[in-house]
Design a protein around this motif. Structure first.
Motif, PDB file in Angstrom:
ATOM      1  N   PHE A 198       0.826  -1.206   0.000  1.00  0.00           N
ATOM      2  CA  PHE A 198       0.000   0.000   0.000  1.00  0.00           C
ATOM      3  C   PHE A 198       0.862   1.258   0.000  1.00  0.00           C
ATOM      4  N   MET A 199       1.858   1.304   0.871  1.00  0.00           N
ATOM      5  CA  MET A 199       2.672   2.519   1.018  1.00  0.00           C
ATOM      6  C   MET A 199       3.584   2.747  -0.192  1.00  0.00           C
ATOM      7  N   LEU A 200       4.247   1.703  -0.674  1.00  0.00           N
ATOM      8  CA  LEU A 200       5.163   1.870  -1.800  1.00  0.00           C
ATOM      9  C   LEU A 200       4.420   2.085  -3.114  1.00  0.00           C
ATOM     10  N   GLY A 201       3.188   1.629  -3.185  1.00  0.00           N
ATOM     11  CA  GLY A 201       2.386   1.853  -4.387  1.00  0.00           C
ATOM     12  C   GLY A 201       1.730   3.215  -4.425  1.00  0.00           C
ATOM     13  N   GLY A 202       1.678   3.908  -3.301  1.00  0.00           N
ATOM     14  CA  GLY A 202       1.030   5.212  -3.209  1.00  0.00           C
ATOM     15  C   GLY A 202       1.600   6.272  -4.141  1.00  0.00           C
ATOM     16  N   PRO A 203       2.925   6.479  -4.155  1.00  0.00           N
ATOM     17  CA  PRO A 203       3.471   7.495  -5.059  1.00  0.00           C
ATOM     18  C   PRO A 203       3.208   7.184  -6.537  1.00  0.00           C
ATOM     19  N   TYR A 204       3.257   5.911  -6.900  1.00  0.00           N
ATOM     20  CA  TYR A 204       2.971   5.522  -8.288  1.00  0.00           C
ATOM     21  C   TYR A 204       1.505   5.771  -8.610  1.00  0.00           C
ATOM     22  N   SER A 205       0.636   5.489  -7.656  1.00  0.00           N
ATOM     23  CA  SER A 205      -0.789   5.755  -7.839  1.00  0.00           C
ATOM     24  C   SER A 205      -1.039   7.251  -8.012  1.00  0.00           C
ATOM     25  N   LEU A 206      -0.339   8.065  -7.234  1.00  0.00           N
ATOM     26  CA  LEU A 206      -0.448   9.514  -7.382  1.00  0.00           C
ATOM     27  C   LEU A 206       0.052   9.952  -8.751  1.00  0.00           C
ATOM     28  N   GLN A 207       1.149   9.362  -9.186  1.00  0.00           N
ATOM     29  CA  GLN A 207       1.728   9.696 -10.493  1.00  0.00           C
ATOM     30  C   GLN A 207       0.756   9.363 -11.626  1.00  0.00           C
ATOM     31  N   LEU A 208       0.045   8.259 -11.510  1.00  0.00           N
ATOM     32  CA  LEU A 208      -0.913   7.849 -12.540  1.00  0.00           C
ATOM     33  C   LEU A 208      -2.233   8.616 -12.452  1.00  0.00           C
ATOM     34  N   ASP A 209      -2.359   9.470 -11.453  1.00  0.00           N
ATOM     35  CA  ASP A 209      -3.569  10.247 -11.214  1.00  0.00           C
ATOM     36  C   ASP A 209      -4.768   9.334 -10.972  1.00  0.00           C
ATOM     37  N   SER A 210      -4.515   8.236 -10.283  1.00  0.00           N
ATOM     38  CA  SER A 210      -5.597   7.301  -9.992  1.00  0.00           C
ATOM     39  C   SER A 210      -6.128   7.488  -8.579  1.00  0.00           C
ATOM     40  N   ASN A 211      -5.771   8.606  -7.960  1.00  0.00           N
ATOM     41  CA  ASN A 211      -6.283   8.905  -6.638  1.00  0.00           C
ATOM     42  C   ASN A 211      -7.719   9.420  -6.738  1.00  0.00           C
ATOM     43  N   VAL A 212      -8.412   9.394  -5.638  1.00  0.00           N
ATOM     44  CA  VAL A 212      -9.794   9.849  -5.608  1.00  0.00           C
ATOM     45  C   VAL A 212      -9.793  11.362  -5.460  1.00  0.00           C
ATOM     46  N   ARG A 213     -10.550  12.019  -6.299  1.00  0.00           N
ATOM     47  CA  ARG A 213     -10.632  13.480  -6.269  1.00  0.00           C
ATOM     48  C   ARG A 213     -12.107  13.871  -6.221  1.00  0.00           C
ATOM     49  N   MET A 214     -12.428  14.820  -5.364  1.00  0.00           N
ATOM     50  CA  MET A 214     -13.798  15.321  -5.311  1.00  0.00           C
ATOM     51  C   MET A 214     -13.993  16.215  -6.525  1.00  0.00           C
ATOM     52  N   ASP A 215     -14.808  15.770  -7.435  1.00  0.00           N
ATOM     53  CA  ASP A 215     -14.869  16.384  -8.758  1.00  0.00           C
ATOM     54  C   ASP A 215     -16.202  17.095  -8.987  1.00  0.00           C
ATOM     55  N   LEU A 216     -16.506  18.080  -8.167  1.00  0.00           N
ATOM     56  CA  LEU A 216     -17.740  18.831  -8.378  1.00  0.00           C
ATOM     57  C   LEU A 216     -17.582  19.853  -9.504  1.00  0.00           C
ATOM     58  N   LEU A 217     -16.478  20.573  -9.479  1.00  0.00           N
ATOM     59  CA  LEU A 217     -16.243  21.615 -10.468  1.00  0.00           C
ATOM     60  C   LEU A 217     -15.013  21.332 -11.327  1.00  0.00           C
ATOM     61  N   TYR A 218     -14.120  20.521 -10.826  1.00  0.00           N
ATOM     62  CA  TYR A 218     -12.796  20.338 -11.414  1.00  0.00           C
ATOM     63  C   TYR A 218     -12.844  19.954 -12.898  1.00  0.00           C
ATOM     64  N   HIS A 219     -13.719  19.035 -13.259  1.00  0.00           N
ATOM     65  CA  HIS A 219     -13.768  18.555 -14.645  1.00  0.00           C
ATOM     66  C   HIS A 219     -14.258  19.619 -15.627  1.00  0.00           C
ATOM     67  N   ARG A 220     -14.935  20.654 -15.130  1.00  0.00           N
ATOM     68  CA  ARG A 220     -15.439  21.712 -16.000  1.00  0.00           C
ATOM     69  C   ARG A 220     -14.391  22.776 -16.317  1.00  0.00           C
ATOM     70  N   TRP A 221     -13.330  22.812 -15.512  1.00  0.00           N
ATOM     71  CA  TRP A 221     -12.319  23.853 -15.683  1.00  0.00           C
ATOM     72  C   TRP A 221     -11.376  23.529 -16.824  1.00  0.00           C
ATOM     73  N   SER A 222     -10.741  24.546 -17.341  1.00  0.00           N
ATOM     74  CA  SER A 222      -9.725  24.356 -18.376  1.00  0.00           C
ATOM     75  C   SER A 222      -8.477  23.757 -17.739  1.00  0.00           C
ATOM     76  N   PRO A 223      -7.613  23.132 -18.534  1.00  0.00           N
ATOM     77  CA  PRO A 223      -6.382  22.561 -17.970  1.00  0.00           C
ATOM     78  C   PRO A 223      -5.526  23.596 -17.235  1.00  0.00           C
ATOM     79  N   ARG A 224      -5.532  24.833 -17.716  1.00  0.00           N
ATOM     80  CA  ARG A 224      -4.732  25.869 -17.055  1.00  0.00           C
ATOM     81  C   ARG A 224      -5.325  26.238 -15.687  1.00  0.00           C
ATOM     82  N   THR A 225      -6.648  26.322 -15.595  1.00  0.00           N
ATOM     83  CA  THR A 225      -7.299  26.607 -14.308  1.00  0.00           C
ATOM     84  C   THR A 225      -7.060  25.463 -13.334  1.00  0.00           C
ATOM     85  N   ARG A 226      -7.152  24.248 -13.827  1.00  0.00           N
ATOM     86  CA  ARG A 226      -6.848  23.087 -12.977  1.00  0.00           C
ATOM     87  C   ARG A 226      -5.431  23.174 -12.441  1.00  0.00           C
ATOM     88  N   ALA A 227      -4.494  23.567 -13.297  1.00  0.00           N
ATOM     89  CA  ALA A 227      -3.095  23.682 -12.871  1.00  0.00           C
ATOM     90  C   ALA A 227      -2.946  24.740 -11.786  1.00  0.00           C
TER      91      ALA A 227
END
Length: 168
Positions: free
Chosen positions: A62-91
């Protein structure tokens, strides 16, 4: 972005990819331990170490796989508004909010190192019948938190590059 920053991001992501892929195989180690636990129950030599060793393997996985999971962006994100924003706003939002993650990981690393040093100094053992030393798993946890911290910093640099209109 400066070449040193690009190199840092590439090195951290390469290391985390390698560690994460290695961590995937720890799951098989844990399955083997649990299979042995099941088999040993019907033999005259029951194993007292299997449950705790499986727990240690799970923590390492679990612990050693965490950074790789973060790198793959497979973490859970609360996505109420995030998906509507432009890539620059997200950044921009990610670059700002990463400081909370960096603070959390810094405090976590500080506590993990303190606990590991204590564990090594006093030869801390688990209070079970098997009584394994605890410092090996604590060292793994320190390494994992450090890798997660480095990956979060790499994400910060990626977000800064995205804000500037560049890609790393």
């Amino acid at each position: 972005m400066p070449e040193a920053v690009k190199t840092y991001v590439r090195v951290v992501e390469t290391v985390n990819r390698g560690v994460g892929r290695f961590a995937m195989y720890i799951l098989y180690v844990m399955m083997a331990i649990l299979a042995w636990s099941t088999i040993s129950k019907i033999t005259p030599w029951p194993s007292i170490w299997t449950l705790e060793m499986a727990q240690f393997a799970m923590v390492a996985y679990f612990m050693l796989g965490g950074p790789y999971s973060l790198q793959l962006d497979s973490n859970v994100r609360m996505d109420l508004l995030y998906h509507r924003w432009s890539p620059r706003t997200r950044a921009w939002v990610d670059a700002f909010s990463i400081f909370a993650l960096l603070f959390y990981l810094g405090v976590l690393l500080y506590g993990a190192v303190e606990s590991t040093v204590y564990s090594i100094e006093y030869a801390e053992r688990s209070p079970t019948a098997w009584r394994p030393y605890l410092w090996p798993i604590k060292v793994i946890m320190c390494v994992a938190v450090l890798l997660m911290l480095l990956q979060a910093i790499a994400f910060f640099f990626r977000d800064l590059a995205k804000i500037r209109g560049e890609e790393i």
